[in-house]
Write an enzyme that holds these catalytic residues in place. Structure first.
Site, PDB file in Angstrom:
ATOM      1  N   GLU A 102       9.783   9.744 -14.667  1.00  0.00           N
ATOM      2  CA  GLU A 102       9.116   8.276 -14.136  1.00  0.00           C
ATOM      3  C   GLU A 102       7.577   8.177 -14.277  1.00  0.00           C
ATOM      4  O   GLU A 102       6.413   7.630 -14.504  1.00  0.00           O
ATOM      5  CB  GLU A 102       8.356   9.439 -12.622  1.00  0.00           C
ATOM      6  CG  GLU A 102       7.505   9.137 -11.209  1.00  0.00           C
ATOM      7  CD  GLU A 102       7.716   8.950  -9.924  1.00  0.00           C
ATOM      8  OE1 GLU A 102       8.563   9.865 -10.268  1.00  0.00           O
ATOM      9  OE2 GLU A 102       6.491   9.274  -9.635  1.00  0.00           O
TER      10      GLU A 102
ATOM     11  N   GLU B 138       4.578  13.925   2.934  1.00  0.00           N
ATOM     12  CA  GLU B 138       4.526  12.385   2.507  1.00  0.00           C
ATOM     13  C   GLU B 138       5.459  11.130   3.440  1.00  0.00           C
ATOM     14  O   GLU B 138       6.332  10.576   3.543  1.00  0.00           O
ATOM     15  CB  GLU B 138       5.791  11.885   0.920  1.00  0.00           C
ATOM     16  CG  GLU B 138       4.902  12.967  -0.058  1.00  0.00           C
ATOM     17  CD  GLU B 138       5.311  11.954  -1.584  1.00  0.00           C
ATOM     18  OE1 GLU B 138       6.304  11.909  -1.832  1.00  0.00           O
ATOM     19  OE2 GLU B 138       4.296  12.273  -2.406  1.00  0.00           O
TER      20      GLU B 138
ATOM     21  N   ASP C 202       3.017  17.233  -9.466  1.00  0.00           N
ATOM     22  CA  ASP C 202       4.195  15.871  -9.587  1.00  0.00           C
ATOM     23  C   ASP C 202       4.745  15.267 -10.414  1.00  0.00           C
ATOM     24  O   ASP C 202       4.608  14.505 -11.026  1.00  0.00           O
ATOM     25  CB  ASP C 202       3.799  14.619  -8.302  1.00  0.00           C
ATOM     26  CG  ASP C 202       5.001  14.005  -8.015  1.00  0.00           C
ATOM     27  OD1 ASP C 202       5.897  14.350  -8.052  1.00  0.00           O
ATOM     28  OD2 ASP C 202       4.803  12.721  -7.589  1.00  0.00           O
TER      29      ASP C 202
ATOM     30  N   GLU D 167       1.459  13.229 -24.447  1.00  0.00           N
ATOM     31  CA  GLU D 167       0.421  13.602 -23.940  1.00  0.00           C
ATOM     32  C   GLU D 167      -0.663  13.243 -24.892  1.00  0.00           C
ATOM     33  O   GLU D 167      -1.920  13.305 -23.788  1.00  0.00           O
ATOM     34  CB  GLU D 167       0.472  14.649 -24.697  1.00  0.00           C
ATOM     35  CG  GLU D 167      -0.243  16.178 -23.337  1.00  0.00           C
ATOM     36  CD  GLU D 167       0.367  17.255 -23.614  1.00  0.00           C
ATOM     37  OE1 GLU D 167       0.631  17.893 -24.397  1.00  0.00           O
ATOM     38  OE2 GLU D 167      -0.265  18.395 -22.110  1.00  0.00           O
TER      39      GLU D 167
ATOM     40  N   LYS E 114       9.512  22.244  -7.994  1.00  0.00           N
ATOM     41  CA  LYS E 114       9.218  21.361  -8.632  1.00  0.00           C
ATOM     42  C   LYS E 114       8.388  22.279  -9.795  1.00  0.00           C
ATOM     43  O   LYS E 114       7.662  23.134  -9.387  1.00  0.00           O
ATOM     44  CB  LYS E 114       8.173  20.087  -8.475  1.00  0.00           C
ATOM     45  CG  LYS E 114       8.888  19.207  -7.789  1.00  0.00           C
ATOM     46  CD  LYS E 114       8.265  17.853  -7.805  1.00  0.00           C
ATOM     47  CE  LYS E 114       8.679  16.774  -5.920  1.00  0.00           C
ATOM     48  NZ  LYS E 114       8.159  15.261  -6.606  1.00  0.00           N
TER      49      LYS E 114
ATOM     50  N   ARG F 274      -4.482  19.575  -3.214  1.00  0.00           N
ATOM     51  CA  ARG F 274      -2.333  19.625  -3.395  1.00  0.00           C
ATOM     52  C   ARG F 274      -1.688  20.619  -3.720  1.00  0.00           C
ATOM     53  O   ARG F 274      -0.993  21.102  -3.445  1.00  0.00           O
ATOM     54  CB  ARG F 274      -2.291  17.731  -3.489  1.00  0.00           C
ATOM     55  CG  ARG F 274      -1.123  17.850  -3.557  1.00  0.00           C
ATOM     56  CD  ARG F 274      -0.463  16.643  -3.670  1.00  0.00           C
ATOM     57  NE  ARG F 274       1.019  16.329  -4.771  1.00  0.00           N
ATOM     58  CZ  ARG F 274       1.289  15.381  -4.461  1.00  0.00           C
ATOM     59  NH1 ARG F 274       0.496  13.776  -5.268  1.00  0.00           N
ATOM     60  NH2 ARG F 274       2.609  15.048  -5.063  1.00  0.00           N
TER      61      ARG F 274
ATOM     62  N   ARG G  52      13.610  21.635  -0.494  1.00  0.00           N
ATOM     63  CA  ARG G  52      12.432  20.881  -1.102  1.00  0.00           C
ATOM     64  C   ARG G  52      11.140  22.003  -0.644  1.00  0.00           C
ATOM     65  O   ARG G  52      10.635  21.680   0.401  1.00  0.00           O
ATOM     66  CB  ARG G  52      12.281  19.572  -1.530  1.00  0.00           C
ATOM     67  CG  ARG G  52      13.619  19.044  -1.520  1.00  0.00           C
ATOM     68  CD  ARG G  52      13.509  17.467  -1.912  1.00  0.00           C
ATOM     69  NE  ARG G  52      12.741  16.988  -3.376  1.00  0.00           N
ATOM     70  CZ  ARG G  52      12.009  16.480  -3.774  1.00  0.00           C
ATOM     71  NH1 ARG G  52      11.583  15.861  -2.466  1.00  0.00           N
ATOM     72  NH2 ARG G  52      11.228  15.768  -4.882  1.00  0.00           N
TER      73      ARG G  52
HETATM   74  O1  GCW Z   1       6.352  11.694  -6.799  1.00  0.00           O
HETATM   75  C1  GCW Z   1       6.846  11.524  -6.035  1.00  0.00           C
HETATM   76  C2  GCW Z   1       7.172  10.379  -6.174  1.00  0.00           C
HETATM   77  C3  GCW Z   1       9.028   9.899  -5.307  1.00  0.00           C
HETATM   78  C4  GCW Z   1       9.270  10.952  -4.691  1.00  0.00           C
HETATM   79  C5  GCW Z   1       8.634  12.082  -4.537  1.00  0.00           C
HETATM   80  C6  GCW Z   1       9.625  13.174  -4.223  1.00  0.00           C
HETATM   81  C7  GCW Z   1      11.939  10.295  -3.535  1.00  0.00           C
HETATM   82  O2  GCW Z   1       7.135   9.139  -6.652  1.00  0.00           O
HETATM   83  O3  GCW Z   1       9.072   8.400  -5.149  1.00  0.00           O
HETATM   84  O4  GCW Z   1       9.790  10.568  -2.807  1.00  0.00           O
HETATM   85  O5  GCW Z   1       7.688  12.271  -5.718  1.00  0.00           O
HETATM   86  O6  GCW Z   1       9.645  13.922  -5.311  1.00  0.00           O
HETATM   87  O7  GCW Z   1       9.940  13.328  -3.318  1.00  0.00           O
END
Ligand code: GCW
Length: 684
Positions: free
Chosen positions: A396, A287, A368, A514, A363, A339, A320
């Site tokens: 989030e 990102e 995400d 959900e 993650k 992705r 990460r």
């Molecule tokens: O999902 C995205 C979030 C971002 C976040 C990113 C990440 C900190 O919307 O806000 O940035 O993931 O996990 O790096």
């Protein structure tokens, strides 16, 4: 009542019939080698305050008449009582031993932190009204039990906001500096210690290089000082380009000698101030963040740069796996673009390349933090390298604390998932703990994002997620309901009706969310361009972020099969890959994650996809309507302030769930033109 929020589950509120229990409690307390500011010292303070608060009983210091509590490390205890050494259990790092017998209490930790954990465990039992005799040995399942904060030091030159934080400003930073008053940071550490969290990364993974100025390093040392009495270590996120941005070097190439020296210098300076610093967290080449790939170096080159700088000090680096290049994703041109494939593609071939003190932080799902994702396949690719699972406590995509969504059941499904590596049982919790592949390092990273709000997360009920996160990181086989009931009792009341009602609402909340957001594995269907909140299914296609549904007039879903799609299903070990490759063996709740199908495709339930959408959105929002009267049934059983605060949110959630229901149903009705069998959609 603000105090109730701040203390969370550590209120030490008086329990019913408190006096009857006095005989079963210690009368005095001995804390072994308790130097001021040490975790054992804290343990003594907590015991005194806890027993006073819960039972109204004052403990005397030192040995006196009557039963006594002793707390300290195993080592300190054995020095004073050499003969008992052989009868004590084996503990691993941070573990504890607890023996309660007729009010005599022995709490021993493998280290000081363990002694504090044992103390909090004992106090939790007391606060739940349990004074029974007990013999317990408790060891953590995994060594890494961290919390991440996405706190910004400054935001365009102003204060300290929290990215994806819904509970106010940063408790750590203000105006680009570490706050003078760190009272809240200490209170946070206390809560975290009580659930076994051993480190906090205090700044956002999208990191400011300025965290490494001498002034800010001094500030970080002050944070570490207020954490230390609770056995919580400090970690920080780094900006990969800091050697250039802050150090004035012409490069941040991880193999360049001047860059290596610069990081070593910075690391040494940090450890001079904070000798027990936990380590670093790094988001690289993701990102728009800089990273090693900027110089055609591998992610391992990047991670090892920090790992080597940390080695002389005993620190670790959490690197990460959330690496993807959003600029290269083009939905319309490329059916195979995905992705979800990125993490495995970037990390494959690197498993043998990482230093021993690197942990790859993954993650839970490949995209995400969606309401439903399959487990990230990367957990099955890193065999020699330690891994940690990244979970998101802050909601989030899951209603941003304005919706009640109890997350433990979702986390449990992920942690219990069997990836079948080499055809053998390989559940995710055993992979991250290190057990499955026999690794030393690994564990849990929870993105908490608490803020200055006196409820911490912005909602009293959301605190069950923070509590459950710690409890599961310590023991992933604990049950979602067990954890929840404990939390309710400690947070609200012993009243059985309070416990039943909050348990019912919480356990129904994730399935409901959900149902009224995105079901069948289509993702959450939030607006993904504007803040990840509220329904906006149209935003889930054509965006550059690669979070797509590929919905058109007749069909929907991402084809992630090997035979015809993006190939993502093939990233799993053979048994799991085979399951996801075929529609017939893919569970309904992930159907649209893995397959592109007509709206008329039949599910295992016998319903069509589109009818399931309609029905689920009605069911989910109907469940959310029930939360309001359920909560109202607790009026008078919960203090007014917390009662009203929660009620306000539940009424909002009930309304917003209808907005969700109608937006999503209308959207797919308009797209597909297929009427709802029950005649509800499109008639108003
Ligand atoms: O999902 C995205 C979030 C971002 C976040 C990113 C990440 C900190 O919307 O806000 O940035 O993931 O996990 O790096």
């Amino acid at each position: 009542a603000a105090e109730d929020g701040l203390n969370g589950w550590l209120r030490y509120a008086p329990i019913p019939r408190a006096k009857c229990f006095h005989k079963k409690l210690p009368s005095s307390i001995v804390a072994l080698n308790a130097t001021e500011g040490s975790p054992v010292y804290t343990a003594r303070v907590e015991l005194e305050e806890g027993i006073k608060g819960i039972f109204g009983k004052e403990l005397a210091s030192g040995t006196g008449n009557g039963p006594a509590a002793t707390v300290g490390t195993i080592h300190a205890f054995v020095e004073e009582n050499p003969t008992v050494a052989s009868s004590l259990p084996g503990l691993i790092e941070d573990g504890f031993f607890l023996n309660v017998s007729h009010g005599n209490v022995l709490i021993l930790g493998q280290n000081e932190r363990g002694a504090l954990y044992g103390t909090f465990h004992y106090l939790s039992l007391l606060a739940q009204g349990n004074v029974s005799d007990l013999l317990l040995t408790s060891n953590p399942d995994a060594p890494v039990r961290w919390v991440n904060q996405w706190d910004n030091m400054q935001d365009g030159g102003t204060h300290g906001s929290v990215e994806r934080g819904y509970g106010g400003d940063s408790i750590f930073f203000w105006d680009g500096w570490v706050r003078e008053d760190l009272t809240r940071a200490a209170q946070y550490a206390r809560l975290l210690a009580s659930i076994g969290i051993n480190a906090v990364v205090v700044n956002n993974v999208n990191a400011n290089a300025s965290i490494l100025t001498p002034e800010n390093m001094d500030g970080l040392a002050r944070i570490a000082n207020v954490f230390r009495p609770y056995g919580v270590q400090l970690g920080i996120s780094l900006n990969f380009a800091a050697p250039q941005l802050l150090g004035g070097l012409s490069t941040f190439d991880p193999l360049d000698k001047s860059v290596i020296d610069w990081w070593q210098g910075v690391t040494d300076q940090l450890y001079r101030r904070i000798p027990d610093m936990a380590g670093y967290l790094v988001k690289a080449n993701s990102e728009g963040q800089p990273g090693p790939m900027t110089y055609n170096r591998t992610l391992a080159d990047g991670a090892n740069l920090f790992a080597r700088a940390l080695q002389p000090h005993g620190g670790i680096v959490l690197f990460r796996a959330f690496v993807y290049d959003h600029r290269s994703l083009n939905q319309t041109l490329d059916w195979k673009a995905d992705r979800a494939n990125a993490a495995v593609q970037y990390f494959d071939g690197l498993d043998t390349e990482f230093e021993d003190n690197v942990v790859i932080q993954i993650k839970y799902g490949p995209i995400d933090f969606q309401v439903r994702e399959p487990v990230s396949p990367l957990f099955s690719h890193l065999i020699q390298t330690g891994t940690a699972i990244e979970l998101q406590i802050t909601q989030e995509y899951l209603g941003q604390q304005a919706h009640l969504v109890y997350l433990a059941p979702m986390w449990k499904e992920i942690l219990d998932f069997d990836l079948r590596v080499d055809g053998k049982r390989s559940v995710v919790s055993d992979i991250v703990s290190g057990k499955r592949f026999n690794r030393k390092l690994g564990g849990y990273a929870g993105v908490a994002n608490v803020g200055t709000n006196t409820t911490w997360l912005g909602s009293h009920l959301a605190m069950s997620n923070l509590y459950a996160y710690g409890k599961l990181a310590w023991n992933p086989s604990a049950t979602s309901t067990g954890i929840l009931k404990e939390w309710i009792k400690l947070t609200f009341s012993h009243d059985p009706q309070v416990i039943d009602v909050i348990t019912k609402m919480s356990m129904e909340s994730w399935p409901a969310y959900e149902n009224y957001s995105g079901n069948l594995g289509i993702q959450t269907l939030t607006d993904i361009l504007l803040g990840h909140y509220g329904p906006n299914p149209a935003s889930q296609d054509g965006n550059p972020w690669g979070q797509w549904t590929r919905a058109d007039a007749d069909t929907i879903g991402m084809d992630r099969t090997v035979w015809n799609g993006t190939g993502f299903a093939g990233q799993y070990p053979p048994e799991v890959a085979a399951m996801y490759e075929k529609i017939e063996t893919t569970p309904d709740n992930l159907l649209l994650w893995f397959h592109h199908v007509p709206y008329t495709q039949r599910l295992k339930s016998g319903k069509t996809v589109i009818q399931h959408f309609y029905d689920a959105h009605y069911e989910g929002s109907a469940t959310a309507q029930t939360f309001v009267p359920l909560w109202q049934s607790l009026k008078g059983r919960i203090d007014k302030e917390r009662y009203e605060h929660v009620l306000f949110r539940l009424v909002y959630q009930a309304g917003h769930s209808l907005v969700w229901r109608d937006s999503i149903n209308m959207f797919y009705f308009n797209k597909s033109g297929i009427p709802d069998e029950a005649g509800r959609v499109g008639n108003h």
